[in-house]
Design an enzyme around this catalytic site. Sequence first.
Site, PDB file in Angstrom:
ATOM      1  CG  ASP A   1      -2.177   0.808   1.083  1.00 27.57           C
ATOM      2  OD1 ASP A   1      -2.135   1.832   0.385  1.00 27.57           O
ATOM      3  OD2 ASP A   1      -3.213   0.446   1.667  1.00 27.57           O
TER       4      ASP A   1
ATOM      5  CG  HIS B   1      -6.375  -1.216   5.387  1.00 30.23           C
ATOM      6  ND1 HIS B   1      -5.331  -1.949   4.853  1.00 30.23           N
ATOM      7  CD2 HIS B   1      -6.437  -0.086   4.643  1.00 30.23           C
ATOM      8  CE1 HIS B   1      -4.785  -1.296   3.843  1.00 30.23           C
ATOM      9  NE2 HIS B   1      -5.446  -0.147   3.696  1.00 30.23           N
TER      10      HIS B   1
ATOM     11  CB  CYS C   1      -6.154   3.234  -3.267  1.00 31.14           C
ATOM     12  SG  CYS C   1      -6.783   2.394  -4.716  1.00 31.14           S
TER      13      CYS C   1
ATOM     14  CG  ASN D   1      -2.063   2.356   4.723  1.00 31.35           C
ATOM     15  OD1 ASN D   1      -1.630   2.647   3.628  1.00 31.35           O
ATOM     16  ND2 ASN D   1      -2.998   1.452   4.882  1.00 31.35           N
TER      17      ASN D   1
HETATM   18  P1  HMG Z   1      -8.464  -4.874 -17.218  1.00 28.06           P
HETATM   19  O1  HMG Z   1      -7.846  -3.902 -18.159  1.00 28.06           O
HETATM   20  O2  HMG Z   1      -9.955  -4.918 -17.122  1.00 28.06           O
HETATM   21  O3  HMG Z   1      -7.897  -6.338 -17.469  1.00 28.06           O
HETATM   22  O4  HMG Z   1      -7.874  -4.551 -15.774  1.00 28.06           O
HETATM   23  P2  HMG Z   1      -8.347  -7.462 -18.488  1.00 28.06           P
HETATM   24  O5  HMG Z   1      -8.850  -8.608 -17.675  1.00 28.06           O
HETATM   25  O6  HMG Z   1      -9.243  -6.869 -19.533  1.00 28.06           O
HETATM   26  O7  HMG Z   1      -6.947  -7.844 -19.161  1.00 28.06           O
HETATM   27  C1  HMG Z   1      -6.207  -6.876 -19.911  1.00 28.06           C
HETATM   28  C2  HMG Z   1      -4.733  -7.271 -19.906  1.00 28.06           C
HETATM   29  O8  HMG Z   1      -4.223  -7.209 -18.573  1.00 28.06           O
HETATM   30  C3  HMG Z   1      -4.494  -8.709 -20.392  1.00 28.06           C
HETATM   31  O9  HMG Z   1      -3.224  -8.720 -21.024  1.00 28.06           O
HETATM   32  C4  HMG Z   1      -4.397  -9.488 -19.115  1.00 28.06           C
HETATM   33  O10 HMG Z   1      -3.644 -10.676 -19.240  1.00 28.06           O
HETATM   34  C5  HMG Z   1      -3.678  -8.507 -18.216  1.00 28.06           C
HETATM   35  P3  HMG Z   1      -3.068  -8.634 -22.607  1.00 28.06           P
HETATM   36  O11 HMG Z   1      -3.886  -9.791 -23.127  1.00 28.06           O
HETATM   37  O12 HMG Z   1      -3.632  -7.303 -23.005  1.00 28.06           O
HETATM   38  O13 HMG Z   1      -1.596  -8.741 -22.826  1.00 28.06           O
HETATM   39  N1  HMG Z   1      -3.980  -8.763 -16.798  1.00 28.06           N
HETATM   40  C6  HMG Z   1      -3.033  -8.789 -15.835  1.00 28.06           C
HETATM   41  N2  HMG Z   1      -1.697  -8.623 -15.859  1.00 28.06           N
HETATM   42  C7  HMG Z   1      -1.046  -8.742 -14.666  1.00 28.06           C
HETATM   43  N3  HMG Z   1      -1.676  -9.006 -13.491  1.00 28.06           N
HETATM   44  C8  HMG Z   1      -3.010  -9.174 -13.462  1.00 28.06           C
HETATM   45  C9  HMG Z   1      -3.735  -9.073 -14.658  1.00 28.06           C
HETATM   46  N4  HMG Z   1      -5.048  -9.185 -14.944  1.00 28.06           N
HETATM   47  C10 HMG Z   1      -5.175  -8.995 -16.253  1.00 28.06           C
HETATM   48  N5  HMG Z   1      -3.606  -9.439 -12.286  1.00 28.06           N
HETATM   49  C11 HMG Z   1      -7.185  -5.312 -13.589  1.00 28.06           C
HETATM   50  C12 HMG Z   1      -8.294  -5.303 -14.641  1.00 28.06           C
HETATM   51  C13 HMG Z   1      -7.767  -5.884 -12.329  1.00 28.06           C
HETATM   52  C14 HMG Z   1      -6.034  -6.143 -14.104  1.00 28.06           C
HETATM   53  C15 HMG Z   1      -6.715  -3.837 -13.362  1.00 28.06           C
HETATM   54  O14 HMG Z   1      -7.834  -3.053 -13.111  1.00 28.06           O
HETATM   55  C16 HMG Z   1      -5.747  -3.716 -12.218  1.00 28.06           C
HETATM   56  O15 HMG Z   1      -4.632  -4.203 -12.275  1.00 28.06           O
HETATM   57  N6  HMG Z   1      -6.157  -3.022 -11.117  1.00 28.06           N
HETATM   58  C17 HMG Z   1      -5.279  -2.928  -9.971  1.00 28.06           C
HETATM   59  C18 HMG Z   1      -5.804  -1.932  -9.038  1.00 28.06           C
HETATM   60  C19 HMG Z   1      -4.914  -1.814  -7.815  1.00 28.06           C
HETATM   61  O16 HMG Z   1      -3.854  -2.410  -7.699  1.00 28.06           O
HETATM   62  N7  HMG Z   1      -5.380  -0.995  -6.849  1.00 28.06           N
HETATM   63  C20 HMG Z   1      -4.670  -0.806  -5.635  1.00 28.06           C
HETATM   64  C21 HMG Z   1      -4.801  -1.953  -4.687  1.00 28.06           C
HETATM   65  S1  HMG Z   1      -6.339  -1.986  -3.799  1.00 28.06           S
HETATM   66  C22 HMG Z   1      -6.081  -0.910  -2.481  1.00 28.06           C
HETATM   67  O17 HMG Z   1      -5.110  -0.199  -2.442  1.00 28.06           O
HETATM   68  C23 HMG Z   1      -7.064  -0.908  -1.370  1.00 28.06           C
HETATM   69  C24 HMG Z   1      -6.557  -1.607  -0.093  1.00 28.06           C
HETATM   70  O18 HMG Z   1      -5.360  -1.007   0.375  1.00 28.06           O
HETATM   71  C25 HMG Z   1      -7.610  -1.493   1.003  1.00 28.06           C
HETATM   72  C26 HMG Z   1      -8.124  -0.049   1.125  1.00 28.06           C
HETATM   73  O19 HMG Z   1      -7.388   0.806   1.619  1.00 28.06           O
HETATM   74  O20 HMG Z   1      -9.252   0.146   0.667  1.00 28.06           O
HETATM   75  C27 HMG Z   1      -6.301  -3.086  -0.346  1.00 28.06           C
HETATM   76 MG    MG Z   2      -5.242   0.777   1.649  1.00 23.98          MG
END
Ligand code: HMG
Ligand code: MG
Length: 300
Positions: free
Chosen positions: A17, A206, A239, A248
């Site tokens: 994070d 969290h 985020c 955090n």
């Molecule tokens: P998308 O564009 O809808 O993905 O993104 P897709 O399913 O259409 O796939 C597109 C391409 O991405 C494909 O590759 C997939 O293989 C690839 P291509 O065929 O074009 O070469 N792909 C991936 N590559 C690596 N890792 C993966 C993955 N999935 C698909 N996992 C996706 C959807 C979920 C991937 C995107 O929206 C994303 O990566 N989001 C991440 C968001 C994120 O990290 N946010 C921060 C964390 S959450 C947070 O901070 C909150 C928390 O702290 C608690 C709080 O405080 O609330 C936990």
């Molecule tokens: Mg967080």
Amino acid sequence: MFILPEKIKIIEVGPRDGLQNESRHVQEDDKLAFIEALQNAGISEMELTSFVSPKWVPQMADAPTIVKKAKHIGRQFVLAPNAKGAELALEAGAQSIAVFVGVSNTFNQKNINRTTQESLEALDPVISTLKDKGIFVRACISTAFYCPYEGKMDPDAVVALCKRFVAMGADELSVADTIGRANPQESYELFKKLKEEIPGILLTAHFHDTRKMALANTFAALQAGIDRFDTSAGGLGGCPFAPGATGNVATEDVVNMLDTLGIETGVDVKKVCEAVALIAPHVSRPIETGMYRLFVNGQL
Ligand code: HMG
Ligand code: MG
């Protein structure tokens, strides 16, 4: 009379994070040194990195190397939003995986490009496969209090989402104030409700510190019976898809508060500050947590 448990578990989220929102590129070796210093400070549960799209979050693009090279002491999590992330995490050797979903549909779409319902449907078979392989599954519940797009969230919707994850087989729920807007009363009430309605599950709080209420919220959740807290060394974090959210609650400030209350964490404040000193030159935001400031001034 306050509730003061003997022990509290600190789950360090700084390497994940803390660094996912960082505008500068942090080198792998600097991340690994930070992780190791945190482990040396007594941290036994930590979020190391995320297996997410490098197009969405370039800061986590080195996830496979981080998992392969970091020591695995206690429970070291990696985040995975979908089947692809879980597959890549397993390939790298992850033993504990955190999935994440927003209570708010709009936030979930901005964060994962899916509705909350779509994410849940996609994660159901993923969690089942992970459980068959003996992987520990943590479910992170974002926007459990407020959403930057939809405003106040309904506590009943949070409980329903948490129950759904428990039914899917999650081992732990980490319930988040993503944008740091909850007040201590809201924190107390939501965690009390979750404790009552979902007994027996590992339940973690969290908090983000946008409005400087995270330490107060931590204490309020403690009064509701929570004994697990996600914290981030140096108060780093946020985020990229939650506008306005800052870091955090800081590990060193939470541990110091608990130390002064006589609650054991197994974590050494000074050593956490030493870990912060390692990462501080590599991040763009100034680190101004209470305990780190004392450390820098030679007063710790
Ligand atoms: P998308 O564009 O809808 O993905 O993104 P897709 O399913 O259409 O796939 C597109 C391409 O991405 C494909 O590759 C997939 O293989 C690839 P291509 O065929 O074009 O070469 N792909 C991936 N590559 C690596 N890792 C993966 C993955 N999935 C698909 N996992 C996706 C959807 C979920 C991937 C995107 O929206 C994303 O990566 N989001 C991440 C968001 C994120 O990290 N946010 C921060 C964390 S959450 C947070 O901070 C909150 C928390 O702290 C608690 C709080 O405080 O609330 C936990
Ligand atoms: Mg967080």
